[in-house]
Design a protein around this motif. Structure first.
Motif, short mmCIF file in Angstrom:
data_model
loop_
_atom_site.label_atom_id
_atom_site.label_comp_id
_atom_site.label_asym_id
_atom_site.label_seq_id
_atom_site.Cartn_x
_atom_site.Cartn_y
_atom_site.Cartn_z
N SER A 171 0.80 -1.23 0.00
CA SER A 171 0.00 0.00 0.00
C SER A 171 0.83 1.28 0.00
O SER A 171 0.29 2.36 -0.21
CB SER A 171 -0.97 0.01 1.19
OG SER A 171 -0.26 -0.01 2.41
N ASP A 172 2.14 1.15 0.20
CA ASP A 172 3.02 2.33 0.14
C ASP A 172 3.67 2.50 -1.22
O ASP A 172 4.40 3.47 -1.43
CB ASP A 172 4.13 2.24 1.20
CG ASP A 172 3.60 2.42 2.60
OD1 ASP A 172 2.51 2.99 2.77
OD2 ASP A 172 4.29 1.99 3.55
N ALA A 173 3.44 1.58 -2.14
CA ALA A 173 4.00 1.64 -3.49
C ALA A 173 5.51 1.81 -3.46
O ALA A 173 6.07 2.67 -4.12
CB ALA A 173 3.34 2.74 -4.31
N ILE A 232 10.59 4.32 -4.26
CA ILE A 232 9.19 4.63 -4.52
C ILE A 232 8.90 4.26 -5.97
O ILE A 232 9.65 4.65 -6.88
CB ILE A 232 8.88 6.12 -4.28
CG1 ILE A 232 9.30 6.54 -2.87
CG2 ILE A 232 7.41 6.42 -4.53
CD1 ILE A 232 8.62 5.81 -1.75
N LEU A 233 7.82 3.54 -6.19
CA LEU A 233 7.46 3.08 -7.53
C LEU A 233 6.19 3.78 -8.00
O LEU A 233 5.35 4.15 -7.18
CB LEU A 233 7.27 1.57 -7.53
CG LEU A 233 8.52 0.78 -7.15
CD1 LEU A 233 8.20 -0.68 -6.97
CD2 LEU A 233 9.61 0.97 -8.20
N PRO A 234 6.04 3.92 -9.32
CA PRO A 234 4.87 4.63 -9.85
C PRO A 234 3.64 3.72 -9.98
O PRO A 234 2.88 3.83 -10.93
CB PRO A 234 5.37 5.10 -11.23
CG PRO A 234 6.31 4.02 -11.64
CD PRO A 234 7.00 3.59 -10.36
N HIS A 235 3.47 2.84 -9.04
CA HIS A 235 2.33 1.91 -9.06
C HIS A 235 1.58 2.07 -7.75
O HIS A 235 2.17 2.37 -6.72
CB HIS A 235 2.81 0.46 -9.20
CG HIS A 235 3.72 0.25 -10.36
ND1 HIS A 235 3.26 0.21 -11.65
CD2 HIS A 235 5.05 0.10 -10.43
CE1 HIS A 235 4.30 0.03 -12.47
NE2 HIS A 235 5.39 -0.03 -11.74
N LYS A 236 0.29 1.83 -7.78
CA LYS A 236 -0.49 1.93 -6.55
C LYS A 236 -0.29 0.73 -5.64
O LYS A 236 -0.40 0.85 -4.43
CB LYS A 236 -1.97 2.10 -6.88
CG LYS A 236 -2.27 3.43 -7.54
CD LYS A 236 -3.73 3.62 -7.75
CE LYS A 236 -3.96 4.98 -8.39
NZ LYS A 236 -5.35 5.25 -8.60
N VAL A 237 -0.02 -0.43 -6.21
CA VAL A 237 0.14 -1.64 -5.41
C VAL A 237 1.43 -2.34 -5.82
O VAL A 237 1.64 -2.60 -7.00
CB VAL A 237 -1.05 -2.60 -5.59
CG1 VAL A 237 -0.83 -3.88 -4.81
CG2 VAL A 237 -2.35 -1.93 -5.15
N VAL A 238 2.30 -2.62 -4.86
CA VAL A 238 3.54 -3.35 -5.12
C VAL A 238 3.44 -4.63 -4.31
O VAL A 238 3.32 -4.60 -3.09
CB VAL A 238 4.77 -2.53 -4.68
CG1 VAL A 238 6.05 -3.33 -4.91
CG2 VAL A 238 4.81 -1.22 -5.43
N SER A 239 3.49 -5.79 -4.99
CA SER A 239 3.26 -7.03 -4.26
C SER A 239 4.34 -8.08 -4.42
O SER A 239 4.26 -9.11 -3.76
CB SER A 239 1.91 -7.63 -4.67
OG SER A 239 1.93 -7.97 -6.04
N SER A 240 5.33 -7.85 -5.26
CA SER A 240 6.35 -8.89 -5.39
C SER A 240 7.71 -8.30 -5.71
O SER A 240 7.82 -7.21 -6.26
CB SER A 240 5.96 -9.92 -6.44
OG SER A 240 5.80 -9.32 -7.69
N VAL A 241 8.72 -9.05 -5.31
CA VAL A 241 10.12 -8.73 -5.59
C VAL A 241 10.72 -10.04 -6.05
O VAL A 241 10.64 -11.03 -5.34
CB VAL A 241 10.86 -8.29 -4.30
CG1 VAL A 241 12.27 -7.87 -4.62
CG2 VAL A 241 10.13 -7.21 -3.56
N TRP A 242 11.32 -10.07 -7.26
CA TRP A 242 11.89 -11.34 -7.73
C TRP A 242 12.84 -11.11 -8.87
O TRP A 242 12.70 -10.16 -9.60
CB TRP A 242 10.79 -12.30 -8.17
CG TRP A 242 9.83 -11.70 -9.14
CD1 TRP A 242 8.69 -11.02 -8.85
CD2 TRP A 242 9.93 -11.69 -10.57
NE1 TRP A 242 8.08 -10.58 -9.99
CE2 TRP A 242 8.81 -10.98 -11.07
CE3 TRP A 242 10.85 -12.19 -11.48
CZ2 TRP A 242 8.60 -10.78 -12.42
CZ3 TRP A 242 10.62 -11.99 -12.84
CH2 TRP A 242 9.50 -11.29 -13.28
#
Length: 108
Positions: free
Chosen positions: A66-68, A84-94
């Motif tokens: 939720s912090d993008a 900080i990413l230009p997305h509203k939802v960040v859910s994975s790192v791989w």
């Protein structure tokens, strides 16, 4: 027990196992010589951790949904950097190469 486990990673030396419990935080377990896990400890308290990856230097990358942003923690639990990413939802790192603050870190 676990409720919303999201993300798991092993330190490069195989001595620490990390996992995210969404809405609670990131936990760390010592890995014993026989491969069993010791008692868990709260490593980083946050309420929006999702994906997790460990880089070759032992940095712990957390996707904060939720912090993008992506957050890299050092093995001592301190925050090394935030991206900080230009997305509203960040859910994975791989399997990515993350470039920030003039350095390149390969995510395992």
């Amino acid at each position: 027990g676990l409720k919303i486990a999201n993300g798991i990673g092993l330190s490069p030396d195989g001595k620490r196992l990390y996992h995210n419990e969404s809405l609670v935080g990131t936990f760390v377990y010592p890995v014993r010589d026989d491969g069993s896990l010791g008692p868990k400890e709260l490593f980083w308290e946050q309420d929006n951790g999702d994906g997790l990856a460990i880089d070759v230097e032992g940095g712990i990358w957390i996707a904060c949904f939720s912090d993008a942003e992506l957050v890299r923690l050092l093995p001592d639990g301190s925050v090394d950097r935030r991206i900080i990413l230009p997305h509203k939802v960040v859910s994975s790192v791989w399997g990515a190469v993350v470039r920030a603050a003039g350095s390149t870190t390969r995510i395992m």
